[in-house]
Enzyme design. Structure first.
Site, PDB file in Angstrom:
ATOM      1  CE1 TYR A  68      45.257  39.034  36.316  1.00  0.00           C
ATOM      2  CE2 TYR A  68      46.836  39.845  37.929  1.00  0.00           C
ATOM      3  CZ  TYR A  68      45.927  40.082  36.916  1.00  0.00           C
ATOM      4  OH  TYR A  68      45.701  41.368  36.489  1.00  0.00           O
ATOM      5  CD  GLU A  92      43.134  46.383  37.729  1.00  0.00           C
ATOM      6  OE1 GLU A  92      43.279  46.810  38.894  1.00  0.00           O
ATOM      7  OE2 GLU A  92      43.778  45.407  37.282  1.00  0.00           O
ATOM      8  CD1 TRP A 111      45.220  40.848  41.188  1.00  0.00           C
ATOM      9  CD2 TRP A 111      43.534  42.246  40.791  1.00  0.00           C
ATOM     10  NE1 TRP A 111      44.617  40.467  40.007  1.00  0.00           N
ATOM     11  CE2 TRP A 111      43.581  41.312  39.742  1.00  0.00           C
ATOM     12  CE3 TRP A 111      42.543  43.232  40.768  1.00  0.00           C
ATOM     13  CZ2 TRP A 111      42.686  41.330  38.687  1.00  0.00           C
ATOM     14  CZ3 TRP A 111      41.645  43.243  39.701  1.00  0.00           C
ATOM     15  CH2 TRP A 111      41.729  42.296  38.686  1.00  0.00           C
TER      16      TRP A 111
END
Length: 196
Positions: free
Chosen positions: A17, A39, A47
């Protein structure tokens, strides 16, 4: 000694990522919508938690197709609340549905979500912080973006979430100064028409 990533070292999913997505330019409506939703789901969580559940989120939310998500009703909310593969937070689920409807309203007004997001790009790009403590959680631009998104009917998009979406979509390049990916991201941003 090899340069260190900003984050993700040691976890292949996180490394991929970081190296291939975070900060690279994203402008297409559905892809921007997905990042705004994810988000928002990330708010209050790490995350990596969202990243590990991303494919399940995509399946649960019909690939983040705004037209399909905008049609969700109470039965869909119940289905999503029962899906252990995603973050089961009713406020965030309902915000994603409201945001899909807001995307369709934008379309009706001749506004593209990606263009709207990118219109809040800072005039001068940051030079790259030396450490993560130098990366802001919000900026004047993210506060203005959050205000505009809320004005247009979006929910769960405060200044921190708006800034995270700006980072994820490459509106800003917050790869650290010594990160081996920073230059690649900046080149991709320049090629996409972002301010160099």
């Amino acid at each position: 000694m090899r340069a260190m990533r900003c984050f993700g070292d040691g976890d292949p999913l996180y490394e991929r990522y970081h190296d291939t997505e975070w900060g690279f330019p994203v402008r297409e409506e559905r892809a921007v919508f997905e990042r705004v939703c994810l988000e928002a789901f990330q708010s209050g969580l790490a995350w990596i938690t969202i990243l590990r559940k991303r494919e399940t989120f995509r399946a649960a939310f019909d690939g983040f197709d705004p037209e399909r998500v905008a049609r969700y009703g109470d039965g869909d909310v119940a289905r999503l609340m029962g899906d252990a593969g995603i973050v089961r937070n009713r406020a965030k689920i309902e915000a994603s549905i409201a945001n899909a409807r807001a995307v369709l309203t934008l379309r009706d007004e001749g506004v593209d979500l990606g263009e709207l997001l990118w219109s809040f790009a800072p005039a001068a790009p940051a030079g790259g912080a030396d450490g993560s403590s130098g990366v802001p959680a919000t900026t004047a631009e993210s506060r203005a973006l959050a205000k505009e998104l809320k004005r247009r009917g979006f929910r769960f998009v405060g200044p921190t979430t708006a800034y995270a979406a700006m980072q994820a979509c490459g509106v800003v390049n917050d790869h650290l100064a010594g990160c081996p990916v920073r230059a690649d991201v900046e080149a991709a941003r320049a090629a996409s028409g972002a301010a160099a």
